[in-house]
Design a protein around this motif. Sequence first.
Motif, PDB file in Angstrom:
ATOM      1  N   ILE A  65     -41.933  30.648 -38.336  1.00  0.00           N
ATOM      2  CA  ILE A  65     -40.729  30.013 -37.788  1.00  0.00           C
ATOM      3  C   ILE A  65     -40.571  30.472 -36.345  1.00  0.00           C
ATOM      4  N   THR A  66     -40.366  29.535 -35.438  1.00  0.00           N
ATOM      5  CA  THR A  66     -40.125  29.916 -34.048  1.00  0.00           C
ATOM      6  C   THR A  66     -38.971  29.108 -33.471  1.00  0.00           C
ATOM      7  N   PHE A  67     -38.310  29.700 -32.499  1.00  0.00           N
ATOM      8  CA  PHE A  67     -37.194  29.053 -31.813  1.00  0.00           C
ATOM      9  C   PHE A  67     -37.628  28.876 -30.354  1.00  0.00           C
ATOM     10  N   PRO A  68     -38.167  27.716 -30.014  1.00  0.00           N
ATOM     11  CA  PRO A  68     -38.852  27.541 -28.728  1.00  0.00           C
ATOM     12  C   PRO A  68     -37.979  27.683 -27.486  1.00  0.00           C
ATOM     13  N   GLN A  69     -36.657  27.687 -27.650  1.00  0.00           N
ATOM     14  CA  GLN A  69     -35.795  27.930 -26.488  1.00  0.00           C
ATOM     15  C   GLN A  69     -35.672  29.421 -26.185  1.00  0.00           C
ATOM     16  N   GLY A  70     -35.933  30.250 -27.190  1.00  0.00           N
ATOM     17  CA  GLY A  70     -35.875  31.689 -26.988  1.00  0.00           C
ATOM     18  C   GLY A  70     -34.484  32.236 -26.756  1.00  0.00           C
ATOM     19  N   THR A  71     -33.462  31.469 -27.104  1.00  0.00           N
ATOM     20  CA  THR A  71     -32.074  31.885 -26.893  1.00  0.00           C
ATOM     21  C   THR A  71     -31.180  31.106 -27.841  1.00  0.00           C
ATOM     22  N   THR A  72     -30.000  31.656 -28.125  1.00  0.00           N
ATOM     23  CA  THR A  72     -29.033  30.950 -28.969  1.00  0.00           C
ATOM     24  C   THR A  72     -28.141  30.013 -28.166  1.00  0.00           C
ATOM     25  N   THR A  73     -28.306  30.008 -26.842  1.00  0.00           N
ATOM     26  CA  THR A  73     -27.518  29.107 -25.987  1.00  0.00           C
ATOM     27  C   THR A  73     -28.079  27.695 -26.095  1.00  0.00           C
TER      28      THR A  73
ATOM     29  N   HIS B  39     -31.695  27.140 -32.118  1.00  0.00           N
ATOM     30  CA  HIS B  39     -31.307  28.512 -32.482  1.00  0.00           C
ATOM     31  C   HIS B  39     -29.808  28.690 -32.248  1.00  0.00           C
ATOM     32  N   GLN B  40     -29.076  29.237 -33.242  1.00  0.00           N
ATOM     33  CA  GLN B  40     -27.635  29.416 -33.074  1.00  0.00           C
ATOM     34  C   GLN B  40     -27.171  30.854 -33.307  1.00  0.00           C
TER      35      GLN B  40
ATOM     36  N   TYR C 149     -28.779  35.121 -34.355  1.00  0.00           N
ATOM     37  CA  TYR C 149     -30.000  35.919 -34.430  1.00  0.00           C
ATOM     38  C   TYR C 149     -30.642  35.886 -35.821  1.00  0.00           C
ATOM     39  N   PHE C 150     -29.825  36.082 -36.871  1.00  0.00           N
ATOM     40  CA  PHE C 150     -30.397  36.281 -38.197  1.00  0.00           C
ATOM     41  C   PHE C 150     -30.004  35.230 -39.238  1.00  0.00           C
ATOM     42  N   ALA C 151     -28.820  34.625 -39.120  1.00  0.00           N
ATOM     43  CA  ALA C 151     -28.359  33.696 -40.159  1.00  0.00           C
ATOM     44  C   ALA C 151     -29.225  32.448 -40.240  1.00  0.00           C
ATOM     45  N   ASP C 152     -29.789  32.023 -39.107  1.00  0.00           N
ATOM     46  CA  ASP C 152     -30.647  30.829 -39.096  1.00  0.00           C
ATOM     47  C   ASP C 152     -31.885  31.049 -39.956  1.00  0.00           C
ATOM     48  N   VAL C 153     -32.559  32.186 -39.722  1.00  0.00           N
ATOM     49  CA  VAL C 153     -33.774  32.502 -40.478  1.00  0.00           C
ATOM     50  C   VAL C 153     -33.458  32.698 -41.957  1.00  0.00           C
TER      51      VAL C 153
END
Length: 275
Positions: A156-164, A59-60, A62-66
Motif C-alpha cells: 500500500i502506498t500513498f503517492p502524495q506522501g502527505t495527508t494534505t 491519504h487522510q 497516518y494510521f487509520a487509513d492503513v
Amino acid sequence: MPLFKRNPFGHILFIKRWIIRIFGIVSHGRYRRFNKLEIEGSEIIRDLPEENVLFIANHQTYFADVAAMLHVFNASLKGRIDSIKNIGYIWDPKLNIYYIAASETMKAGLLPKIFAYVGSISIQRTWRSQGKDVNRQVKMSDISNIKKALEDGWVITFPQGTTTPFKPIRRGTAHIIKTYKPVVVPVVIDGFRRSFDKKGLLIKKRNVLQSMVIKKPMEIDYENESIEDIVKRIEFEIEQHPSFLKVITPEEYLERENDLNRKRRFWKHHQKKPQ
C-alpha cells in the motif's frame, strides 16, 4: 508453519499475526460502531495475484487509513462483500501486506514501532523531514525494500506522501510502477480526516460516514507510458487532480447533505439488526 518463521524483513510471522489480531479487534469499532465505513468494490481484492500488487490511495491520517484497508482486504479474502462485519476474518489475516511510511513517523513512539511490525516499509522522505523542506537523494535501500515487499506480496502506498489533500503526486511512485510492473489498484477514501485526529489514533468525531472505493486495476503500458503520464493518471485515479476541486452551488451542497443524512439513517437502521 514453523512457529518462528520470518518474512523477508525478519519479522516473526507468529508475532505479526497476533499484533494484527489484537489491533484488529481494538480498531474494528472505529469503522462499524463509532463511525460507519461504506465500502465499494471489495470483490476486486479476491481476484488479485498473491504478489506484486501495488495499492495507490489518497491519504487522510497516518494510521487509520492503513488499518481500514487491512480490515477490508482481509474481510474480502474471507468472502465478505463490501462489509467488515463479523470480525472472525481477522483471526487468519493475510500476512504479506505491507505499507510504505515515512521512517520518522514510524519511529515516533512505542505505538508506531509496534505498528511498523505489522508491515511498514519505512523510507526516508527526500523532500520533507521533521516539518522542514529538504532536498536529499533517494536511499537505494528504500527502493530495495519496496522491491522485496512486492516480490513477497501486496504493498500500500500513498503517492502524495502527505495527508494534505490535492498535493502533487510524487514521481517515485511512477518510477516504482515503471520498474517493477505491479498490478496497480487505486483506492479512494473519505471521511477519515473528519472522524480521526491527524495520526488516526484518536476518534475526533462520531457518526461520520466514511467511505472506501476500490477501483479496478489500472491498464498500464509499462514500456511506453512516461513517468509524467503515469503521474497524471494516478492523480485522476485517486481523485486528487485539481479538476476535482469544484465550487458547488448552495442547492448542490444541500442535496449532498440530504444524501449523506439518508445514508446515515440507512446505516443506523442496519446497525440495529443482529450481526
